[in-house]
Scaffold this motif. Structure first.
Motif, PDB file in Angstrom:
ATOM      1  N   SER A 241       0.858  -1.173   0.000  1.00 22.27           N
ATOM      2  CA  SER A 241       0.000   0.000   0.000  1.00 22.27           C
ATOM      3  C   SER A 241       0.895   1.223   0.000  1.00 22.27           C
ATOM      4  O   SER A 241       1.834   1.326   0.783  1.00 22.27           O
ATOM      5  CB  SER A 241      -0.882  -0.005   1.243  1.00 22.27           C
ATOM      6  OG  SER A 241      -1.415   1.276   1.476  1.00 22.27           O
ATOM      7  N   HIS A 242       0.596   2.158  -0.878  1.00 22.88           N
ATOM      8  CA  HIS A 242       1.448   3.344  -0.931  1.00 22.88           C
ATOM      9  C   HIS A 242       1.182   4.329   0.169  1.00 22.88           C
ATOM     10  O   HIS A 242       1.839   5.366   0.228  1.00 22.88           O
ATOM     11  CB  HIS A 242       1.319   4.018  -2.300  1.00 22.88           C
ATOM     12  CG  HIS A 242       2.183   3.356  -3.318  1.00 22.88           C
ATOM     13  ND1 HIS A 242       3.228   3.995  -3.923  1.00 22.88           N
ATOM     14  CD2 HIS A 242       2.193   2.101  -3.786  1.00 22.88           C
ATOM     15  CE1 HIS A 242       3.820   3.147  -4.745  1.00 22.88           C
ATOM     16  NE2 HIS A 242       3.207   2.004  -4.668  1.00 22.88           N
ATOM     17  N   TRP A 243       0.211   4.031   1.019  1.00 18.66           N
ATOM     18  CA  TRP A 243       0.034   4.877   2.190  1.00 18.66           C
ATOM     19  C   TRP A 243       1.038   4.510   3.271  1.00 18.66           C
ATOM     20  O   TRP A 243       0.946   4.997   4.380  1.00 18.66           O
ATOM     21  CB  TRP A 243      -1.384   4.724   2.743  1.00 18.66           C
ATOM     22  CG  TRP A 243      -2.432   5.309   1.868  1.00 18.66           C
ATOM     23  CD1 TRP A 243      -3.302   4.649   1.072  1.00 18.66           C
ATOM     24  CD2 TRP A 243      -2.733   6.706   1.706  1.00 18.66           C
ATOM     25  NE1 TRP A 243      -4.133   5.516   0.428  1.00 18.66           N
ATOM     26  CE2 TRP A 243      -3.809   6.783   0.801  1.00 18.66           C
ATOM     27  CE3 TRP A 243      -2.215   7.881   2.233  1.00 18.66           C
ATOM     28  CZ2 TRP A 243      -4.366   7.993   0.401  1.00 18.66           C
ATOM     29  CZ3 TRP A 243      -2.771   9.082   1.854  1.00 18.66           C
ATOM     30  CH2 TRP A 243      -3.826   9.132   0.947  1.00 18.66           C
ATOM     31  N   GLY A 244       1.962   3.636   2.942  1.00 18.28           N
ATOM     32  CA  GLY A 244       3.071   3.380   3.849  1.00 18.28           C
ATOM     33  C   GLY A 244       3.013   2.053   4.569  1.00 18.28           C
ATOM     34  O   GLY A 244       3.389   1.968   5.721  1.00 18.28           O
ATOM     35  N   ASN A 245       2.583   0.975   3.936  1.00 22.17           N
ATOM     36  CA  ASN A 245       2.461  -0.277   4.653  1.00 22.17           C
ATOM     37  C   ASN A 245       2.731  -1.448   3.730  1.00 22.17           C
ATOM     38  O   ASN A 245       2.349  -1.435   2.561  1.00 22.17           O
ATOM     39  CB  ASN A 245       1.044  -0.408   5.217  1.00 22.17           C
ATOM     40  CG  ASN A 245       0.904  -1.637   6.066  1.00 22.17           C
ATOM     41  OD1 ASN A 245       1.691  -1.855   6.966  1.00 22.17           O
ATOM     42  ND2 ASN A 245      -0.084  -2.455   5.773  1.00 22.17           N
ATOM     43  N   ARG A 340       3.424  -6.945   9.555  1.00 24.89           N
ATOM     44  CA  ARG A 340       3.329  -5.673   8.839  1.00 24.89           C
ATOM     45  C   ARG A 340       4.623  -4.925   8.997  1.00 24.89           C
ATOM     46  O   ARG A 340       5.223  -4.950  10.068  1.00 24.89           O
ATOM     47  CB  ARG A 340       2.252  -4.841   9.489  1.00 24.89           C
ATOM     48  CG  ARG A 340       0.896  -5.192   9.033  1.00 24.89           C
ATOM     49  CD  ARG A 340       0.048  -4.025   9.240  1.00 24.89           C
ATOM     50  NE  ARG A 340      -1.257  -4.281   8.721  1.00 24.89           N
ATOM     51  CZ  ARG A 340      -2.343  -3.866   9.330  1.00 24.89           C
ATOM     52  NH1 ARG A 340      -2.229  -3.220  10.464  1.00 24.89           N
ATOM     53  NH2 ARG A 340      -3.491  -4.096   8.787  1.00 24.89           N
ATOM     54  N   THR A 342       6.373  -1.056   8.127  1.00 22.97           N
ATOM     55  CA  THR A 342       6.162   0.292   7.607  1.00 22.97           C
ATOM     56  C   THR A 342       7.257   0.604   6.619  1.00 22.97           C
ATOM     57  O   THR A 342       8.429   0.441   6.914  1.00 22.97           O
ATOM     58  CB  THR A 342       6.216   1.307   8.754  1.00 22.97           C
ATOM     59  OG1 THR A 342       5.431   0.809   9.804  1.00 22.97           O
ATOM     60  CG2 THR A 342       5.670   2.634   8.317  1.00 22.97           C
ATOM     61  N   THR A 343       6.872   1.037   5.444  1.00 24.55           N
ATOM     62  CA  THR A 343       7.873   1.289   4.425  1.00 24.55           C
ATOM     63  C   THR A 343       8.434   2.684   4.603  1.00 24.55           C
ATOM     64  O   THR A 343       7.773   3.574   5.107  1.00 24.55           O
ATOM     65  CB  THR A 343       7.260   1.196   3.030  1.00 24.55           C
ATOM     66  OG1 THR A 343       6.247   2.190   2.924  1.00 24.55           O
ATOM     67  CG2 THR A 343       6.642  -0.150   2.824  1.00 24.55           C
ATOM     68  N   GLY A 344       9.637   2.876   4.141  1.00 19.53           N
ATOM     69  CA  GLY A 344      10.209   4.214   4.077  1.00 19.53           C
ATOM     70  C   GLY A 344      10.650   4.789   5.405  1.00 19.53           C
ATOM     71  O   GLY A 344      10.679   6.006   5.559  1.00 19.53           O
ATOM     72  N   PRO A 347      16.367   4.986   4.989  1.00 20.11           N
ATOM     73  CA  PRO A 347      16.686   4.761   3.581  1.00 20.11           C
ATOM     74  C   PRO A 347      17.375   3.432   3.316  1.00 20.11           C
ATOM     75  O   PRO A 347      17.054   2.758   2.357  1.00 20.11           O
ATOM     76  CB  PRO A 347      17.612   5.923   3.224  1.00 20.11           C
ATOM     77  CG  PRO A 347      17.378   6.943   4.239  1.00 20.11           C
ATOM     78  CD  PRO A 347      16.908   6.263   5.477  1.00 20.11           C
ATOM     79  N   SER A 350      14.750   0.374   3.641  1.00 18.59           N
ATOM     80  CA  SER A 350      13.340   0.470   3.271  1.00 18.59           C
ATOM     81  C   SER A 350      13.025  -0.561   2.208  1.00 18.59           C
ATOM     82  O   SER A 350      13.858  -0.953   1.415  1.00 18.59           O
ATOM     83  CB  SER A 350      13.027   1.868   2.771  1.00 18.59           C
ATOM     84  OG  SER A 350      13.893   2.194   1.731  1.00 18.59           O
ATOM     85  N   LEU A 352      10.429  -0.424  -0.004  1.00 20.52           N
ATOM     86  CA  LEU A 352       9.723   0.029  -1.190  1.00 20.52           C
ATOM     87  C   LEU A 352      10.498   1.210  -1.741  1.00 20.52           C
ATOM     88  O   LEU A 352      10.685   2.209  -1.076  1.00 20.52           O
ATOM     89  CB  LEU A 352       8.316   0.468  -0.766  1.00 20.52           C
ATOM     90  CG  LEU A 352       7.192   0.417  -1.774  1.00 20.52           C
ATOM     91  CD1 LEU A 352       7.004  -0.988  -2.259  1.00 20.52           C
ATOM     92  CD2 LEU A 352       5.931   0.887  -1.112  1.00 20.52           C
ATOM     93  N   MET A 353      11.008   1.072  -2.941  1.00 14.32           N
ATOM     94  CA  MET A 353      11.859   2.127  -3.478  1.00 14.32           C
ATOM     95  C   MET A 353      11.328   2.591  -4.817  1.00 14.32           C
ATOM     96  O   MET A 353      10.711   1.849  -5.556  1.00 14.32           O
ATOM     97  CB  MET A 353      13.281   1.590  -3.705  1.00 14.32           C
ATOM     98  CG  MET A 353      13.859   0.872  -2.543  1.00 14.32           C
ATOM     99  SD  MET A 353      14.693   1.993  -1.454  1.00 14.32           S
ATOM    100  CE  MET A 353      16.242   2.115  -2.270  1.00 14.32           C
ATOM    101  N   ALA A 354      11.567   3.831  -5.152  1.00  7.63           N
ATOM    102  CA  ALA A 354      11.182   4.365  -6.452  1.00  7.63           C
ATOM    103  C   ALA A 354      12.427   4.643  -7.254  1.00  7.63           C
ATOM    104  O   ALA A 354      13.423   5.116  -6.736  1.00  7.63           O
ATOM    105  CB  ALA A 354      10.391   5.651  -6.277  1.00  7.63           C
ATOM    106  N   LEU A 362       8.648   1.531 -10.183  1.00  2.00           N
ATOM    107  CA  LEU A 362       8.953   1.218  -8.795  1.00  2.00           C
ATOM    108  C   LEU A 362       9.684  -0.094  -8.662  1.00  2.00           C
ATOM    109  O   LEU A 362       9.454  -1.026  -9.402  1.00  2.00           O
ATOM    110  CB  LEU A 362       7.655   1.138  -7.987  1.00  2.00           C
ATOM    111  CG  LEU A 362       6.912   2.457  -7.947  1.00  2.00           C
ATOM    112  CD1 LEU A 362       5.502   2.235  -7.526  1.00  2.00           C
ATOM    113  CD2 LEU A 362       7.595   3.394  -6.986  1.00  2.00           C
TER     114      LEU A 362
END
Lengths: 476, 75
Positions: A241-245, A340, A342-344, A347, A350, A352-354, A362
């Motif tokens: 989820s891009h809301w950070g999870n 679970r 938390t992403t990000g 650094p 993390s 989930l990276m872009a 991504l």
């Protein structure tokens, strides 16, 4: 007239030359390579059989060889989970290892259905040169429990079938096989002279000058109390989820594939001296997870199980799970757990990276978030659920898997989320490596969710307005 | 070069934002219904109803979203 016959003769000679060249090339593999020394170490200490093969090969032919073939009997080839090869470079002190590619292959005249793997050498081996190769292969389901049924107090004995001579398409000058057993108790073993058994090691050899494809079947009956936990199916779902999870859910269907349990199960006996009574039962599951995980829960078909421990530190977390009941031979269990992350947060770790190469491509490095010590999944299904509106999913996995796409409808979904499903059969702990999933996602799609909620509320208000404006009284 | 993906709104703010937005949304909803109750049919202005309704639904919508995120349903 003379010219045409001369040309015909030249054509025939050319054809003959080409034919002989091809026939020599086709049969050259067997006559070219000779194995000077082969040492095989078979490790039977766990329920997975690991074999380390060290081959010193010499090119006795005339043309350089770029491939070395490994042969396996057909029954073993089905149980092969992994074949890896590396070449040793340098002398004693400065030895370094270079990984080599191994691929299954077919050879035209294979006796009795032998299956082959070919190792591609980095530099072709020229005539007269020698090279040292180290091969590791892992066999699953190759230890057969005998007797097939044991009671709680007995220890488990298994049959291991293999050959005292290493099966190879090449002539082997000298070979030795060492079998390492988990304990000193070995009921019986086939003797193929010279054979020696001392302590925990059974030595077959050394055997001199054996022709290609020589095979001498042996059976070793030994005691092996390591838990034969087999996961029939492992379903992992990773939801991003891009809301950070990042949420990872795993479902296990466990079976104990060792000797079946007969008689009664006495909990009193088990608790008092579990090492003797119930030695081959399966008690714990250890999962190694990424650092900073939270909201870990663990349940089975009935409900929550509280006998688990989560230990976290800054590098990794460890989850130790103990099912309600220990698994004895033939018993099944089901459990699932989720975590679970938390992403990000930081650094360097993390998940989930872009990437900035394209505006919204991504990269998700996903360490397989568990170390399945002691487990042998037959079939692993990984589902990566991508956010709604993502396109072009693809996965970069170091070993071959089957991929396909599905759609999943979850919270606040209109068109559904793309799910990338990866499936792999016959997995062993050596397969645990990070893999990456790539997809494109425009962050503007995240706005669709609150706007959808706001429009629902707006419709409600408009319905109120409409209701209050409409005059439905019968009487003026 | 890769940058970590973070949420557009800091995760620590989710509960606070949820409560704030829902509170504002409910206040605007209250004002909407008070207007509906106190005005007679002739004096009502559709524009005022629509704007109040839109504002209320915007705040309520975002408030519900942050409420869902704060309670662990990561949509």
């Amino acid at each position: 007239m003379a010219r045409s016959t001369a040309m015909k003769a030249a054509g025939l000679i050319l054809a003959l030359l080409i034919f002989t060249f091809f026939s020599l090339a086709a049969s050259s593999s067997n006559n070219q390579i000779q194995i000077l020394n082969a040492e095989r170490r078979i490790d039977l200490s766990s329920h997975i059989v690991k074999v380390f093969l060290t081959l010193k090969v010499e090119n006795v032919g005339t043309s350089p060889a770029s491939e070395i073939f490994l042969a396996f009997p057909p029954s073993q080839a089905d149980q092969l989970a992994l074949v890896k090869a590396q070449a040793a470079i340098g002398k004693k002190k400065k030895k370094s290892y270079v990984h080599l590619d191994v691929n299954p292959t077919q050879l035209p005249d294979a006796p009795n259905g032998t299956k082959y793997f070919s190792i591609s050498l980095l530099n072709p081996l020229s005539s007269g040169e020698t090279a040292t190769l180290e091969v590791l292969y892992i066999l699953t389901h190759s230890l057969e429990p005998f007797p097939a049924e044991i009671s709680q107090l007995e220890s488990q004995l298994v049959y291991f079938r293999d050959s005292a001579l290493i099966l190879s398409p090449y002539h082997i000058k000298q070979q030795t096989t060492f079998i390492k057993t988990p304990s000193t108790k070995v009921e019986s073993f086939t003797r193929v002279e010279p054979t020696k058994f001392a302590g925990r090691e059974l030595k077959y050899g050394p055997y001199e000058d054996r022709p290609p494809y020589s095979f001498s079947p042996v059976i070793v009956h030994l005691e092996n109390n390591s838990p034969f936990a087999v996961v029939e199916e492992l379903l992992r779902e990773v939801e991003i989820s891009h809301w950070g999870n990042l949420q990872i859910t795993e479902h296990y269907k466990l079976v104990h594939a060792g000797a079946r349990h007969k008689g009664v199960f006495s909990r009193v006996d088990y608790q008092s001296r579990a090492s003797v009574k119930g030695a081959s039962s399966f008690k714990h599951l250890l999962a190694s997870l990424p650092p900073r995980v939270h909201s870990v829960y663990y349940r089975d078909e009935i409900g929550n199980i509280s006998s688990s421990h989560l230990r976290t530190d800054y590098r990794k977390s460890e989850l130790e799970i103990e099912p309600r009941y220990p698994l004895f031979g033939g018993w099944e269990g089901y459990l699932c757990y989720w975590i679970r992350a938390t992403t990000g947060r930081l650094p360097f770790s993390s998940l989930l990276m872009a990437s900035v190469t394209s505006t919204s491509a991504l990269v998700v490095p996903l360490p397989r978030p568990h170390t399945l010590l002691m487990l042998m999944p037959d079939n692993v299904l990984s589902q990566v659920v991508l956010p709604e509106g993502s396109k072009d999913p693809s996965a970069a996995v170091p070993y071959p898997v089957e991929q396909h796409l599905e759609t999943k409808y979850s919270y606040l979904d209109v068109v559904g989320r793309t799910v990338l499903v990866l499936e792999k059969k016959n997995v062993v702990p050596e397969h645990i490596t990070p893999f990456q999933v790539y997809y494109t996602f425009k962050p503007i799609f995240m706005l669709a969710e609150p706007l959808m909620l706001a429009s629902v509320y707006f419709l409600f208000f408009m319905a109120c307005v409409a209701y209050l404006q409409i005059d439905i009284s019968i009487r003026k | 070069m890769a940058a970590a993906i973070t949420s557009p709104v800091p995760v620590a703010w989710y509960p606070t934002l949820a409560i704030l937005m829902l509170a504002v949304g409910l206040i605007v909803t209250a004002s909407f219904f008070i207007y509906e109750a106190t005005s007679s049919r002739r004096n009502r202005s559709l524009a005022k109803e629509l704007t109040t309704g839109a504002l209320a639904s915007f705040f309520l919508g975002f408030g519900t979203l942050f409420l869902l995120l704060a309670s662990g349903v990561y949509v």
